[in-house]
Enzyme design. Structure first.
Site, PDB file in Angstrom:
ATOM      1  N   LYS A   1       8.168   1.789  -0.964  1.00 42.85           N
ATOM      2  CA  LYS A   1       8.089   3.230  -1.233  1.00 42.85           C
ATOM      3  C   LYS A   1       7.972   4.019   0.071  1.00 42.85           C
ATOM      4  CE  LYS A   1       3.085   3.340  -1.909  1.00 42.85           C
ATOM      5  NZ  LYS A   1       2.817   4.206  -0.737  1.00 42.85           N
TER       6      LYS A   1
ATOM      7  N   TRP B   1      -7.008   6.456   4.176  1.00 44.33           N
ATOM      8  CA  TRP B   1      -7.280   5.791   2.909  1.00 44.33           C
ATOM      9  C   TRP B   1      -8.400   4.763   3.048  1.00 44.33           C
ATOM     10  CZ3 TRP B   1      -8.217   6.045  -1.707  1.00 44.33           C
ATOM     11  CH2 TRP B   1      -7.918   5.100  -2.702  1.00 44.33           C
TER      12      TRP B   1
END
Length: 464
Positions: free
Chosen positions: A288, A55
């Protein structure tokens, strides 16, 4: 004027007049940000990515694609450590990727860079991760070639004059690297802006239990004011974003910077909104990953049963909502990009992949949480941090069904089970299904009602 359809299809921006989705041209967005930073003519806005995982590399590559042609106004570069070898199997796969993409092949030939990949394929040369990144290949994402990047392996050279620093490091490395960076900023007059992409947390258990987020780590390590440190997150799978799948994200932090940065980062395929709730978004970014590992296990153990996965989703999101109510008095609702980020991570992120592979027996816990070709599995350390934090009796909350006070973790059975699987290693992956099918498991709504109707907010958890 370049048409919007052509913009979406091409990674190469031919001029600075491409229209963005809000009507501003690329050059106008650069000029706006330069004015806010007080940049004089001839002094480029310097943007530096720190850390070159999937990322982090994609994020910097998108900025290079969008603004790299405006060299007199903006400079984009990325730092990664030198010296990491690319093994022969990866070099062979990289060679296949290069030869399957005519545009990449032609680019390397033009740059006189193709021969070294031939030699590496034959075993006559060892490539290095920083070397291939210059040609647009991230070692954690070989199948998705990026644009060529300006790579710097000396951290001081990379950051000493940076106006904007993109933190692409795992949360487990953020503190140490930014402590080193702080040494290079002691003589600075201007204060940089830092955008953190890191999704993970740490727990400090004494003298009072508290959670430590990456933005807090950066603030403490560097002394950069918290209003100059922002978090960006959203439903983003790195390879898909670079291949121009439509996506959105939120940049969270002080209004002083977030609105202008949202406009600057926005692209036709990557819509960035701004939000003031830094705490909830950053904590959810770590949470998450915790539950994504369990989601991967459930998917593998039930042969991708949609019913089982949806039951797991209902219970894990209720635990996430409960935990965020401990950390924020009025947390952002689990909706929009927050919910979408959770959904896509449970569906396809590296943490879900890790859970699947564990459940199938294709990897094991002895291999650690840094996996070749995938990078750091941040959910593992986050499981430990959240469990230990929420086990503290000083944080006890009232449990209406049992009519007594209990540690918050007692209301999070999935978190407890993941801790037993991943950290204590007391049970196998099948335990996550047993927890999900426990007949005494309450309706997920009950946990949410406890969070919303009882005074469980603990400001001390964030050192407030």
């Amino acid at each position: 004027m370049v048409g919007s359809e052509e913009v979406v299809m091409s990674h190469a921006y031919s001029n600075g007049l491409i229209q963005s989705t809000n009507g501003s041209s690329v050059e106008e967005k650069v000029d706006e940000l330069r004015r806010i930073f007080g940049k004089a003519d001839g002094d480029p806005l310097r943007i530096v990515g720190v850390g070159a995982g999937a990322w982090g590399s994609v994020f910097v590559a998108m900025l290079q694609d969008a603004y790299g042609n405006l060299r007199e106004k903006v400079q984009v570069r990325i730092w990664r450590r030198a010296g990491r070898d690319v093994d022969k199997a990866t070099a062979e796969h990289l060679f296949e990727v290069i030869n399957s993409r005519e545009d990449v092949l032609r680019r390397l030939i033009r740059r006189c860079a193709y021969l070294k990949y031939v030699e590496a394929r034959l075993g006559d040369r060892t490539l290095h991760a920083d070397e291939i990144l210059k040609d647009g290949f991230c070692s954690n994402m070989i199948d998705t070639p990026l644009c060529p990047l300006k790579v710097v392996t000396n951290l001081q050279e990379a950051v000493w004059d940076a106006d904007i620093v993109i933190n692409g490091l795992p949360s487990t490395e953020t503190r140490d690297v930014f402590q080193e960076i702080s040494r290079y900023w002691k003589e600075r007059i201007t204060v940089p802006v830092i955008i953190s992409l890191a999704k993970g947390i740490e727990a400090e258990l004494g003298p009072e239990p508290r959670i430590v987020t990456p933005t807090q780590m950066i603030n403490k390590a560097t002394g950069v004011p918290i209003e100059n440190i922002l978090y960006l997150g959203g439903p983003n799978i790195a390879s898909e974003i670079y291949n121009r799948e439509y996506a959105n994200a939120r940049i969270c932090g002080a209004e002083k910077w977030r609105k202008a940065l949202a406009r600057f980062l926005r692209q036709p395929h990557f819509i960035v909104w701004d939000n003031g709730d830094l705490v909830t978004h950053e904590v959810m970014g770590g949470l998450k990953n915790v539950y994504a590992i369990g989601a991967g296990m459930v998917a593998a153990l039930t042969n991708e049963s949609a019913t089982s996965k949806s039951v797991y989703f209902a219970h894990c999101t209720s635990e996430m909502i409960f935990i965020t109510h401990l950390l924020a008095e009025g947390p952002e609702k689990l909706a929009g990009p927050l919910l979408a980020d959770t959904y896509v991570t449970l569906l396809k992120g590296r943490n879900a992949w890790y859970g699947q592979k564990l459940a199938k027996g294709e990897i094991n816990l002895e291999m650690g949480d840094s996996i070749k070709g995938k990078g750091m599995i941040q959910g593992v350390s986050a499981v430990k941090a959240f469990y230990e934090l929420l086990s503290q009796s000083s944080l006890n909350v009232f449990h209406p069904d049992e009519n007594k006070h209990v540690a918050p973790v007692e209301l999070c059975p999935l978190l407890k089970t993941l801790y037993k699987i991943l950290i204590m290693r007391e049970v196998s992956s099948e335990a996550i299904l047993q927890a999900l099918r426990d007949e005494t498991m309450n309706d997920p709504r009950d946990r949410i009602e406890i969070a919303q109707s009882h005074a469980i907010y603990r400001p001390s958890l964030l050192g407030q």
